[in-house]
Motif scaffolding. Structure first.
Motif, PDB file in Angstrom:
ATOM      1  N   ASN A   1      41.172  38.873  49.717  1.00 14.32           N
ATOM      2  CA  ASN A   1      40.351  37.670  49.912  1.00 14.32           C
ATOM      3  C   ASN A   1      40.195  37.337  51.388  1.00 14.32           C
ATOM      4  O   ASN A   1      39.126  36.922  51.834  1.00 14.32           O
ATOM      5  CB  ASN A   1      40.951  36.496  49.148  1.00 14.32           C
ATOM      6  CG  ASN A   1      40.621  36.556  47.679  1.00 14.32           C
ATOM      7  OD1 ASN A   1      39.605  36.043  47.257  1.00 14.32           O
ATOM      8  ND2 ASN A   1      41.463  37.222  46.900  1.00 14.32           N
TER       9      ASN A   1
ATOM     10  N   HIS B   1      36.981  36.388  54.221  1.00 13.54           N
ATOM     11  CA  HIS B   1      36.932  35.009  54.697  1.00 13.54           C
ATOM     12  C   HIS B   1      37.560  34.795  56.069  1.00 13.54           C
ATOM     13  O   HIS B   1      37.604  33.666  56.547  1.00 13.54           O
ATOM     14  CB  HIS B   1      37.590  34.071  53.677  1.00 13.54           C
ATOM     15  CG  HIS B   1      36.787  33.913  52.434  1.00 13.54           C
ATOM     16  ND1 HIS B   1      35.643  33.138  52.382  1.00 13.54           N
ATOM     17  CD2 HIS B   1      36.942  34.454  51.207  1.00 13.54           C
ATOM     18  CE1 HIS B   1      35.130  33.210  51.170  1.00 13.54           C
ATOM     19  NE2 HIS B   1      35.898  33.995  50.433  1.00 13.54           N
TER      20      HIS B   1
ATOM     21  N   LEU C   1      41.338  28.920  49.780  1.00 13.38           N
ATOM     22  CA  LEU C   1      41.046  30.200  49.141  1.00 13.38           C
ATOM     23  C   LEU C   1      41.420  30.066  47.669  1.00 13.38           C
ATOM     24  O   LEU C   1      42.473  29.514  47.335  1.00 13.38           O
ATOM     25  CB  LEU C   1      41.864  31.324  49.777  1.00 13.38           C
ATOM     26  CG  LEU C   1      41.428  31.752  51.169  1.00 13.38           C
ATOM     27  CD1 LEU C   1      42.481  32.651  51.810  1.00 13.38           C
ATOM     28  CD2 LEU C   1      40.090  32.475  51.108  1.00 13.38           C
ATOM     29  N   ASP C   2      40.571  30.572  46.817  1.00 16.07           N
ATOM     30  CA  ASP C   2      40.805  30.494  45.376  1.00 16.07           C
ATOM     31  C   ASP C   2      41.636  31.705  44.943  1.00 16.07           C
ATOM     32  O   ASP C   2      41.141  32.616  44.293  1.00 16.07           O
ATOM     33  CB  ASP C   2      39.470  30.440  44.636  1.00 16.07           C
ATOM     34  CG  ASP C   2      39.632  30.152  43.161  1.00 16.07           C
ATOM     35  OD1 ASP C   2      40.675  29.573  42.781  1.00 16.07           O
ATOM     36  OD2 ASP C   2      38.726  30.508  42.395  1.00 16.07           O
ATOM     37  N   VAL C   3      42.904  31.684  45.348  1.00 18.33           N
ATOM     38  CA  VAL C   3      43.839  32.757  45.019  1.00 18.33           C
ATOM     39  C   VAL C   3      44.936  32.141  44.147  1.00 18.33           C
ATOM     40  O   VAL C   3      45.563  31.158  44.546  1.00 18.33           O
ATOM     41  CB  VAL C   3      44.456  33.370  46.297  1.00 18.33           C
ATOM     42  CG1 VAL C   3      45.522  34.391  45.960  1.00 18.33           C
ATOM     43  CG2 VAL C   3      43.362  33.998  47.158  1.00 18.33           C
TER      44      VAL C   3
ATOM     45  N   LEU D   1      45.792  38.339  48.236  1.00 18.85           N
ATOM     46  CA  LEU D   1      45.467  37.433  49.334  1.00 18.85           C
ATOM     47  C   LEU D   1      44.790  38.209  50.449  1.00 18.85           C
ATOM     48  O   LEU D   1      43.764  37.773  50.981  1.00 18.85           O
ATOM     49  CB  LEU D   1      46.725  36.728  49.854  1.00 18.85           C
ATOM     50  CG  LEU D   1      46.524  35.874  51.110  1.00 18.85           C
ATOM     51  CD1 LEU D   1      45.537  34.740  50.865  1.00 18.85           C
ATOM     52  CD2 LEU D   1      47.867  35.350  51.604  1.00 18.85           C
TER      53      LEU D   1
END
Length: 183
Positions: free
Chosen positions: A162, A166, A148-150, A159
């Motif tokens: 996101n 996902h 995850l692009d967090v 988070l």
């Protein structure tokens, strides 16, 4: 108090369908008081994260995230105790104390965000006196991407946002705690 509080994951499931799978623990039990070692030092504990194992997740799972959230905290927005993501898909267990400060006990590649106390660690249950029994939603999220692009400085709420888009399935274990349990 708990009887009138919401289940945040049930509400999210009304927005988008999620599958489910199984999470078990040798440390905590669903609907039962959290043992002292998993509580905060202020309530006689050591803030040791619980052992978690999971199975039955979707075959297309590419990574996992683990979170622990108390929606019953007297904040208006709950309290995040733990948030870890980018756990590789081949990992199906976190040992006790995987949430130690800084993440040294986590699998390679996993990222741990800061909790509500500003620590990059698990923080144990510490419900204030007079606030009743709190629920600690301990959730393993099966995720549809490898990473995850967090940002590492993001909040657990980011988070969670996101993860909403996902997550393939969730496994939920909800132990409890009250100030009286610490006595």
């Amino acid at each position: 108090m708990t009887e009138t509080w919401h289940d945040p994951y049930e509400e999210l499931a009304q927005l988008r369908e999620f599958g489910s799978f199984t999470v078990t623990s040798s440390s905590i039990d669903h609907g039962q008081p959290i043992p002292a070692v998993h509580r905060s030092p202020g309530q006689g504990g050591s803030s040791v994260s619980p052992q978690l194992s999971w199975s039955g997740f979707p075959a297309e799972t590419k990574s996992f995230a683990v979170t622990q959230f108390d929606p019953d905290a007297p904040t208006g927005s709950g309290f995040w105790h733990w948030a870890v993501f980018n756990i590789p898909a081949g990992v199906t267990e976190l040992p006790e104390n995987a949430g130690a400060e800084g993440g040294a006990n986590l699998p390679a590649g996993a990222v741990m965000l800061r909790n509500e106390l500003g620590q990059r660690a698990y923080t144990g249950a510490a419900p204030p006196a007079g606030t009743g029994t709190h629920r600690y939603f301990t959730v393993v999220h099966a995720v549809d991407v490898d990473t995850l692009d967090v940002p590492e400085e993001a909040s657990p709420a980011i988070l969670g946002f996101n993860l909403h888009f996902h997550t393939l399935a969730r496994a939920i274990l909800v132990p409890t705690a009250s100030a009286a349990d610490a006595s």
